[in-house]
Design an enzyme around this catalytic site. Structure first.
Site, PDB file in Angstrom:
ATOM      1  N   CYS A  18       0.865  -1.182   0.000  1.00 52.74           N
ATOM      2  CA  CYS A  18       0.000   0.000   0.000  1.00 52.74           C
ATOM      3  C   CYS A  18       0.905   1.237   0.000  1.00 52.74           C
ATOM      4  CB  CYS A  18      -0.969  -0.019   1.179  1.00 52.74           C
ATOM      5  SG  CYS A  18      -0.177   0.009   2.801  1.00 52.74           S
ATOM      6  N   ASN A  21       2.407   1.483   4.216  1.00 58.73           N
ATOM      7  CA  ASN A  21       2.710   0.227   4.925  1.00 58.73           C
ATOM      8  C   ASN A  21       2.413   0.321   6.432  1.00 58.73           C
ATOM      9  OD1 ASN A  21       5.579  -1.982   5.500  1.00 58.73           O
ATOM     10  ND2 ASN A  21       3.504  -2.539   5.007  1.00 58.73           N
ATOM     11  N   CYS A  23      -1.261   0.879   7.317  1.00 61.13           N
ATOM     12  CA  CYS A  23      -2.694   0.590   7.475  1.00 61.13           C
ATOM     13  C   CYS A  23      -3.113  -0.657   6.692  1.00 61.13           C
ATOM     14  CB  CYS A  23      -3.552   1.782   7.044  1.00 61.13           C
ATOM     15  SG  CYS A  23      -3.300   3.263   8.046  1.00 61.13           S
ATOM     16  N   ARG A  24      -3.266  -0.518   5.380  1.00 57.30           N
ATOM     17  CA  ARG A  24      -3.869  -1.593   4.594  1.00 57.30           C
ATOM     18  C   ARG A  24      -2.985  -2.821   4.424  1.00 57.30           C
ATOM     19  NH1 ARG A  24      -5.141   2.170  -0.358  1.00 57.30           N
ATOM     20  NH2 ARG A  24      -3.235   3.086   0.507  1.00 57.30           N
ATOM     21  N   SER A  25      -1.730  -2.619   3.991  1.00 55.85           N
ATOM     22  CA  SER A  25      -0.925  -3.811   3.685  1.00 55.85           C
ATOM     23  C   SER A  25      -0.502  -4.607   4.918  1.00 55.85           C
ATOM     24  CB  SER A  25       0.261  -3.481   2.774  1.00 55.85           C
ATOM     25  OG  SER A  25       1.161  -2.585   3.380  1.00 55.85           O
ATOM     26  N   ASP A 137      -8.063   3.850   1.009  1.00 53.93           N
ATOM     27  CA  ASP A 137      -7.098   4.329   1.996  1.00 53.93           C
ATOM     28  C   ASP A 137      -7.855   4.861   3.225  1.00 53.93           C
ATOM     29  OD1 ASP A 137      -5.151   5.600   3.440  1.00 53.93           O
ATOM     30  OD2 ASP A 137      -4.296   6.681   1.734  1.00 53.93           O
TER      31      ASP A 137
HETATM   32  P1  4NP Z   1      -1.699   2.895   4.009  1.00 54.97           P
HETATM   33  O1  4NP Z   1      -2.285   4.278   4.576  1.00 54.97           O
HETATM   34  O2  4NP Z   1      -1.172   3.182   2.626  1.00 54.97           O
HETATM   35  O3  4NP Z   1      -2.871   1.991   3.990  1.00 54.97           O
HETATM   36  O4  4NP Z   1      -0.609   2.475   4.964  1.00 54.97           O
HETATM   37  C1  4NP Z   1      -1.530   5.456   4.593  1.00 54.97           C
HETATM   38  C2  4NP Z   1      -0.600   5.642   5.584  1.00 54.97           C
HETATM   39  C3  4NP Z   1       0.148   6.815   5.626  1.00 54.97           C
HETATM   40  C4  4NP Z   1      -0.045   7.776   4.661  1.00 54.97           C
HETATM   41  C5  4NP Z   1      -0.977   7.575   3.662  1.00 54.97           C
HETATM   42  C6  4NP Z   1      -1.714   6.416   3.628  1.00 54.97           C
HETATM   43  N1  4NP Z   1       0.681   8.987   4.729  1.00 54.97           N
HETATM   44  O5  4NP Z   1       0.420   9.882   3.923  1.00 54.97           O
HETATM   45  O6  4NP Z   1       1.587   9.108   5.591  1.00 54.97           O
END
Ligand code: 4NP
Length: 165
Positions: A18, A21, A23-25, A137
């Protein structure tokens, strides 16, 4: 018959990717590990997760994701890392959570063989219950966003496991 370990070629080597790294993955990684454990199938699987960006390197998953996962009995202990070109050597299936992840992964691919390993999670979504074509997201969302991610992943990863087992 003796219970032989599979050769590396038979193992399913899967990397979930994702943006951050956190939240989702890592949630996908945790859910996939649990499905594999429930089927007593750990020797056949190598599972990891990584992010397109390096902003959160070394961090545990987002506190909100850990709380929501914990309510489902999942402990998320992955430490964030950025995806790297050598991941195309270590893994056979590199699964992006949304189309942005997939296009960023395609930029990293070194060969046509690498490109073939990249898939969107949507390939395993689309059960009757879902109207989503990606894993949204949740970072700027509330609690429902995290619950939705976990619901969508649980469904898609059951499908992935059923297909590959
Ligand atoms: P993820 O979510 O891609 O599911 O881990 C996010 C985590 C952090 C950020 C964006 C999305 N960020 O902008 O820091």
């Amino acid at each position: 018959m003796t219970n032989q370990s599979p050769t590396p070629a038979q193992r399913h080597r899967v990397l979930f990717v994702c943006l951050g790294n956190i939240c989702r993955s890592p949630a996908a990684e945790g859910i996939m590990r649990r499905i594999v454990e429930e089927n007593d199938d750990q020797t056949n699987w190598e599972i990891d997760s990584a992010g397109i960006g390096a902003w959160h390197t070394g961090q545990l998953p987002d506190q909100r994701m850990r709380v929501h996962a914990r309510r489902r009995g999942l402990d998320l202990t992955h430490r964030a890392r950025q995806v790297k070109p050598e991941d195309f050597d270590r893994f056979d299936l590199i699964i992006g959570m949304d189309s942005g992840n997939v296009s960023d992964l395609r930029e990293l691919a070194r060969t046509p063989g690498d490109l073939k390993k990249i898939h969107p999670m949507s390939e395993w979504m689309g059960g009757v219950a879902t109207r989503y074509d990606h894993i949204p997201d949740p970072y700027y969302e509330g609690a429902e966003g995290f619950e939705l991610v976990l619901d969508l992943l649980q469904d898609a990863l059951q499908n992935l496991y059923a297909e590959l087992r």
